[in-house]
Design a protein around this motif. Sequence first.
Motif, PDB file in Angstrom:
ATOM      1  N   SER A 283       0.839  -1.194   0.000  1.00 28.02           N
ATOM      2  CA  SER A 283       0.000   0.000   0.000  1.00 28.02           C
ATOM      3  C   SER A 283       0.877   1.249   0.000  1.00 28.02           C
ATOM      4  O   SER A 283       2.088   1.171   0.226  1.00 28.02           O
ATOM      5  CB  SER A 283      -0.914  -0.005   1.233  1.00 28.02           C
ATOM      6  OG  SER A 283      -0.116  -0.053   2.409  1.00 28.02           O
TER       7      SER A 283
ATOM      8  N   ARG B 267       0.052  -1.285 -11.002  1.00 31.06           N
ATOM      9  CA  ARG B 267      -1.214  -0.847 -10.420  1.00 31.06           C
ATOM     10  C   ARG B 267      -2.394  -0.870 -11.386  1.00 31.06           C
ATOM     11  O   ARG B 267      -3.511  -0.495 -11.003  1.00 31.06           O
ATOM     12  CB  ARG B 267      -1.046   0.582  -9.884  1.00 31.06           C
ATOM     13  CG  ARG B 267      -0.047   0.722  -8.738  1.00 31.06           C
ATOM     14  CD  ARG B 267      -0.561   0.071  -7.472  1.00 31.06           C
ATOM     15  NE  ARG B 267       0.205   0.476  -6.277  1.00 31.06           N
ATOM     16  CZ  ARG B 267      -0.120   0.140  -5.045  1.00 31.06           C
ATOM     17  NH1 ARG B 267      -1.184  -0.622  -4.833  1.00 31.06           N
ATOM     18  NH2 ARG B 267       0.611   0.552  -4.026  1.00 31.06           N
TER      19      ARG B 267
ATOM     20  N   ASN C  17      -5.436  -2.882 -10.234  1.00 30.55           N
ATOM     21  CA  ASN C  17      -6.107  -2.207  -9.125  1.00 30.55           C
ATOM     22  C   ASN C  17      -7.003  -1.088  -9.654  1.00 30.55           C
ATOM     23  O   ASN C  17      -8.146  -0.931  -9.232  1.00 30.55           O
ATOM     24  CB  ASN C  17      -5.064  -1.644  -8.154  1.00 30.55           C
ATOM     25  CG  ASN C  17      -5.648  -1.329  -6.783  1.00 30.55           C
ATOM     26  OD1 ASN C  17      -6.787  -0.922  -6.655  1.00 30.55           O
ATOM     27  ND2 ASN C  17      -4.834  -1.507  -5.761  1.00 30.55           N
TER      28      ASN C  17
ATOM     29  N   ARG D 175      -8.165   3.069   1.092  1.00 30.62           N
ATOM     30  CA  ARG D 175      -6.800   3.602   0.985  1.00 30.62           C
ATOM     31  C   ARG D 175      -5.931   2.780   0.034  1.00 30.62           C
ATOM     32  O   ARG D 175      -5.147   3.327  -0.737  1.00 30.62           O
ATOM     33  CB  ARG D 175      -6.153   3.641   2.373  1.00 30.62           C
ATOM     34  CG  ARG D 175      -6.591   4.831   3.221  1.00 30.62           C
ATOM     35  CD  ARG D 175      -5.937   4.808   4.588  1.00 30.62           C
ATOM     36  NE  ARG D 175      -6.343   3.646   5.370  1.00 30.62           N
ATOM     37  CZ  ARG D 175      -5.882   3.365   6.583  1.00 30.62           C
ATOM     38  NH1 ARG D 175      -4.965   4.134   7.135  1.00 30.62           N
ATOM     39  NH2 ARG D 175      -6.305   2.304   7.233  1.00 30.62           N
ATOM     40  N   SER D 176      -6.038   1.455   0.110  1.00 28.50           N
ATOM     41  CA  SER D 176      -5.196   0.611  -0.751  1.00 28.50           C
ATOM     42  C   SER D 176      -5.610   0.701  -2.215  1.00 28.50           C
ATOM     43  O   SER D 176      -4.861   0.297  -3.103  1.00 28.50           O
ATOM     44  CB  SER D 176      -5.258  -0.846  -0.286  1.00 28.50           C
ATOM     45  OG  SER D 176      -6.584  -1.331  -0.349  1.00 28.50           O
ATOM     46  N   TYR D 177      -6.821   1.273  -2.488  1.00 26.09           N
ATOM     47  CA  TYR D 177      -7.304   1.368  -3.860  1.00 26.09           C
ATOM     48  C   TYR D 177      -6.989   2.707  -4.509  1.00 26.09           C
ATOM     49  O   TYR D 177      -6.881   2.800  -5.731  1.00 26.09           O
ATOM     50  CB  TYR D 177      -8.816   1.165  -3.892  1.00 26.09           C
ATOM     51  CG  TYR D 177      -9.284  -0.156  -3.340  1.00 26.09           C
ATOM     52  CD1 TYR D 177      -8.489  -1.299  -3.407  1.00 26.09           C
ATOM     53  CD2 TYR D 177     -10.539  -0.266  -2.742  1.00 26.09           C
ATOM     54  CE1 TYR D 177      -8.921  -2.510  -2.896  1.00 26.09           C
ATOM     55  CE2 TYR D 177     -10.985  -1.483  -2.235  1.00 26.09           C
ATOM     56  CZ  TYR D 177     -10.166  -2.593  -2.301  1.00 26.09           C
ATOM     57  OH  TYR D 177     -10.601  -3.798  -1.798  1.00 26.09           O
TER      58      TYR D 177
END
Length: 751
Positions: free
Chosen positions: A27, A77, A80, A126-128
Amino acid sequence: MADRPHFRISSDSVVNRNTDFDGGGRSYTRNDYYSHGQSLLKGLRAINQRIETTKDVVKDRAFLEIKLAPGEKIKDRYKNLQNNAQITVLDVINESTGYGFIKKDDIPYLSSRLRQYSESDEHTGRSYFSFVEELNNIDGFEKLSPQLRKKVEGQAEEKFEVTIESFSNLPREVLELGFIEQCGELIDKNGRIKSSYIHTSGSVVVEVEANQEGVLALAQNLDSIRSMDVSPRVVLPMNHPHAGNIQTLNIKDIEGDAKVCIFDSGTVEGNRYFDPFIINRLNAVLADGYNTYHGSFVASRAIFRENVDDQLATGKLTPHVKVLDIRVFGTDTNGETVSLSESELINVIRQTVRDYHQEVRVYNLSLGFLNPVTDETTLSDLQVTRIAAELDAISKEKDVLFITSAGNINSLYQKMINTPYPNYFSDDATRILPPGENFLGITVGSVATKTENGALGGINHPSPFSRRGPGSFGTLKPEIVVDGGNVTTSGNPDQRLYSVALGENPGDLAYNVGTSFSAPLVSSYAAELFDKIPDVSANLVKGLLLHFSSHPNEIQTYGRTNKLEHIGFGIPDIENCLESLRSKATYVYEGSVPQQTYVKIPFWVPSILANDTTRSGRKKLKLRVTLVWNPITDRRKQMDYSLTHLNMNLFKIGDDGQEKEVQIPVSQLLEPSYKMKFSPTIRVEKEFERSFAGGLWSIQLRMSHRWDVPEEYEQDFALLVSVEDPQDTINVYEEITNEVGIRYQPLIRVR
């Protein structure tokens, strides 16, 4: 039949086993998630506003720029973004920036998730989203190349040729018609559409003639445009033409059924030396006239190869291949060259290969692309050209081989005014011409094979005019070199240094120099291999030519350190491609590597090489290994163009009888060894003196990939391994045959 055909490794002896690699993730940490989320929302609102007001025919999606946080990479990424932000990445601009799109109907969903990320106490998501730095509209002016910007900033009424490329993945109705129609409507009276096609990447490419107002109208109103550039110029190199006359020659019967397609200026019907070997003549360019000098020279080099002057002494010509003659150059009323545009040439190549690929497996392109503004190469280290990407896609789909010329330095003597030979090669402007940067074909340079007093190039040195590598992203180009002539120090003509071919008219003998005349020799060799080896792949034909190329001894005295960027793997030997030597036996294997799988391919090293006690302190064994594969490619990924790579490991039998891995860093290998991640050729050459035994050695392969590769995809490859006595005294071929010969089948067809 060859006396010592190469050994074909049986698939029954190859072992597959699963790998055990696991994925991972991380992250990105921020000090202020609220402000960051609000910034992303602001960008998304601007994107939504643009889609509501755009004049673009594409109405169901917004095109946008994605910038990631420092240290983050688009390629890590993109999934994601697609899964959690509904943003599909289309093109990579640099490691942390890309262009993509979001469907109009998905914008409210993303907006809701960004508000939750920004405003919730836990900053959910947050991780996205934390790794995304900015979401922006794409500035239309940024889509113009630097050369086109200079043009646009010049005279307003001047018209120039522009190539427009759309984003990929457009709706079908837009892809097939709507985008082209809207280009026409926007330039209206300020230009015209010349040609168009759908590129293999899924984009629409339109070539137009437009002035400043027309270009700006396109850039400001068509969001679905990915890029705009000054159209490249296709060139047909012409240097030092000289002619002579010959007496009537007899022509031997051609052996076999080897065929080459040549895209060039064509040959003249009625030439008794060419006509028997022309499969068909097709005219793809409309012009006032046709100068067939260049096309005839290239065809002669393919059919009769390089030793025409030697054949003249015998009074007999030996043909090697037949030619499919595709004319893509003509002349205007002033005798100036008329050529197809890039898109027109691509369409001709596509149609020709589609029609003939089952009969003709080799396609020769002795031409190149120059920047019309700078008159220099259009080669880029950020992205391969459209035509190079198209050649790679066609090669993979149809299993054919393209042979391209490296290109000539036309300003050779102008460069020598300030910089002597060979120092002018330090200028990047001397690098190869597109489409020579293609990954799946072979690019051919020229070496000087003749010298006289006053010659500029030395024997078996790179010809002074032959463009150098590397190709895009530092890949090895040209891969091989053959005769293309030499020139004088003064610039005065001396046909004794030139390449020789039959001329366009019966009785003519032509003299010239250029990589244009090197490429057809390699095309001829490749066609012979396709003809003589049953069910052979393009990977193996390419592999044979590269594997059996060697650096000439004279190259050690050449005045530049990096020999590879001039001559690649060296000069090919067609006879060795078809037959092993007494002291050098070669194994061949064609197969595929599934994902998450080790593929282990065994080969036999005869015990006599390890057990010879008379060789204490001397090298006992030399191995040469060449691996060639045809990766999935995607031009939109820029420097990540090649998506699949094969990792190769060598295992030997140690003197204790146990299997051991051999470390093969390039620094410990013999020239011309070459390994580069995601470059689809590996060649390693290594000598052994001690700590090994005869027996079953092996090569282990594993596929790695980047970006999206279908789960069921398997990477095809060809592997060649030569086992050699470096002292050239032991009959290695016979020793292998005696010890384990029953395990192997001969490679070539019995005639």
